[in-house]
Write a protein that holds these residues in place. Structure first.
Motif, short mmCIF file in Angstrom:
data_model
loop_
_atom_site.label_atom_id
_atom_site.label_comp_id
_atom_site.label_asym_id
_atom_site.label_seq_id
_atom_site.Cartn_x
_atom_site.Cartn_y
_atom_site.Cartn_z
N TYR A 57 0.82 -1.18 -0.03
CA TYR A 57 -0.06 -0.11 0.16
C TYR A 57 0.90 1.21 0.11
N VAL A 58 0.46 2.16 -0.65
CA VAL A 58 1.13 3.50 -0.47
C VAL A 58 -0.24 4.57 -0.22
N TYR A 59 0.33 5.34 0.98
CA TYR A 59 -0.90 6.39 1.62
C TYR A 59 -0.17 7.80 1.37
N GLY A 60 -1.18 8.71 1.27
CA GLY A 60 -0.73 10.12 1.05
C GLY A 60 0.19 10.36 -0.24
N GLY A 61 0.55 11.58 -0.52
CA GLY A 61 1.14 12.03 -1.81
C GLY A 61 0.27 11.64 -2.98
#
Ligand SMILES: Nc1ncnc2c1ncn2[C@@H]1O[C@H](COP(=O)(O)OP(=O)(O)OP(=O)(O)O)[C@@H](O)[C@H]1O
Length: 521
Positions: A57-61
């Motif tokens: 997962y990648v959160y933000g940006g």
């Protein structure tokens, strides 16, 4: 109990890795920093310079919204806790990247920024409340920090810090006022924390109080990069024991649980941020602290790498747990399971998007990438022997399944349970014999003629003892068979355990009391 999400999740991968990109903060904006990291749309992939990394997962940006982090990454672990799995959340990243913010470790009880720990507490007690008619819960917490290679008990009631902490205004402790926890080597070459405080908590509020007390005691410093920089690794552990209330056993609340006691731990780890002395303005003592932190994090990375390197493991590669207090402790606080095979772990790599931090961000992303390669299996921590046997059956251990790691996992858990049972039976029988000796002069006739309740208890204990010994032998035989088959790095460890277990079994047999003689005496 709610139906297990764990079952539906991909149980073959226990180390999940998420990247959390915080927004630019005021100090970075004032320096005129710009974003140096981008997220590939609709993919858990980040791009930084010429590097590209993919995670779970990648959160933000502009990746997933940060608000989804808890539900995606941590809620399944809380669910796992209720199903008897140990679980761990590790927050990793450079200093000032948002680890404490993300974990909510600095929770004061006044407001929640949506940190992981406050949310986990909320969700645990909501669920406990919903299950209170069917299940009895026993929940306790501990909170420790590793600072300059020493372990401190953040909940120590005797520490001077707590004298003022009861009220609204907290008194920050001075580091010298605290005494590190004594660490003792155990028989099986592990270590244990002597008298670490474990506080029983019945409500979310009680748990929050312990969190905020501990948070306040944690070592922090003002650095160039963070006004409240954590100088230690903090581990908040929630231990949950659950026991079904008997009238509900017949009901189909969760067939999976049987009538076992489930005991599992959720470790929430806020690692100290790695630092470059030049940038933090560290000197003297703080410089030394930085060296400790970096050394620990390097050691953790090496452990994760070793566990994730399948080839190395197959060749019997050594996992360097003992290279630092942090990894040694993590190994011994049940975290060897989470870093290894018997648990569920999420690593949250926190990064700053600021171009000024590009070097540190790439380092964090590389570290997280190594962790992403670590794939392991999880097992439920059930108490009774029956559960182990059920596991053995359900995994069809005697079949020719290819899944060696899982079989070894199950056997390892069986040995641990058997050793516990042996200790318990051994203790109970010894206690009984001692009390019998002490009272032999004034024994009543019912005990003397061999029909009294005392003798019956002893006979039962001996029977149980024998039963357990036979099981030990069975597991040893199975172990040996497995070891012949497996070419895995765990073999050495397992071999040692098998030898120990066999000798334990032999000792037990030699010490076995003779009921006839006991009756006569
Ligand atoms: N997602 C976020 N949104 C807004 N501000 C954030 C976010 N994450 C972190 N911050 C801010 O960034 C600063 C640094 O965060 P934090 O103290 O959590 O970093 P850290 O990684 O724990 O640092 P250290 O390792 O030095 O303790 C704080 O002022 C915090 O409020």
């Amino acid at each position: 109990m709610e139906i297990s999400e764990v079952k539906n999740a991909d149980s073959s991968q226990c180390m999940r890795v998420a990247v959390n990109i915080r927004p630019l903060i005021t100090s970075e904006l004032l320096l005129g920093c710009t974003d140096c990291i981008s997220v590939v749309p609709s993919e858990p992939r980040v791009q930084i310079g010429s590097h590209s990394f993919t995670y779970d997962y990648v959160y933000g940006g502009m990746g997933l919204p940060c608000s989804a982090l808890y539900d995606d990454c941590v809620a399944p672990l809380v669910d796992a806790l209720f199903h008897g799995y140990n679980a761990t959340v590790l927050a990793y990243g450079q200093t000032g990247s948002g680890k404490t913010y993300t974990m909510g470790t600095n929770y004061t009880g006044e407001e929640s920024n949506g940190g992981i720990i406050p949310k986990a507490m909320e969700s645990i007690f909501r669920r406990v409340e919903a299950m209170k008619d069917s299940t009895k819960f026993f929940i306790k917490v501990s909170f420790i920090e590793i600072f300059e290679d020493k372990v401190f008990d953040l909940l120590d009631p005797n520490s001077s810090v707590f004298s003022k902490a009861e009220g609204a205004s907290f008194a920050k402790p001075t580091m010298h006022a605290r005494v590190p926890i004594r660490i003792r080597e155990t028989m099986n070459e592990g270590i244990t924390l002597v008298s670490v405080t474990e506080v029983e908590v019945m409500t979310k509020e009680e748990m929050a109080t312990q969190l905020s007390r501990g948070s306040h005691s944690r070592a922090t410093n003002l650095t160039n990069m963070n006004s409240q920089s954590s100088q230690s690794h903090a581990i908040f552990t929630i231990t949950m024991e659950q026991n079904k209330i008997s009238h509900c056993l017949a009901g189909a609340i969760n067939d999976d649980l049987g009538d076992d006691i489930l005991r599992a731990k959720l470790h929430l780890v806020d690692l100290a941020g790695f630092v470059r002395a030049k940038r933090t303005g560290a000197d003297g003592r703080r410089f030394k602290e930085g060296i400790h932190i970096n050394k620990d994090l390097q050691a953790l990375g090496n452990v994760i790498s070793a566990l994730g390197d399948k080839k190395k493991r197959k060749e019997g590669g050594h996992v360097p747990y003992r290279d630092s207090k942090l990894t040694h402790l993590l190994q011994n606080l049940n975290l060897q399971d989470s870093l290894g095979r018997s648990s569920k772990t999420v690593m949250i790599a926190c990064v700053s998007p600021a171009d000024i931090n590009v070097e540190e961000t790439i380092n964090t992303l590389k570290y997280a990438d190594r962790a992403h390669n670590s794939q392991n299996k999880a097992v439920i921590n059930r108490e009774p022997m029956a559960a182990q046997e059920q596991r053995m059956r359900s995994s069809n251990i005697s079949s020719t399944s290819d899944d060696g790691a899982q079989k070894l996992n199950i056997l390892e858990a069986q040995v641990a349970q058997l050793l516990k049972q042996i200790h318990r039976t051994d203790k109970a029988a010894k206690r009984f014999l001692e009390s019998r000796k002490a009272s032999s002069s004034c024994e009543t006739s019912s005990a003397e003629n061999g029909n009294g309740p005392g003798i019956q208890t002893l006979m039962q204990a001996i029977e149980h003892w024998l039963e357990v010994t036979v099981r030990v032998y069975k597991v040893c035989a199975e172990y040996e068979r497995q070891l012949e088959e497996e070419k895995d790095s765990d073999i050495r460890d397992l071999k040692e355990k098998t030898v120990k277990l066999s000798s334990y079994g032999r000792q037990l047999e030699m010490q076995k009391p003779n009921p006839q003689q006991l009756v006569k005496s």
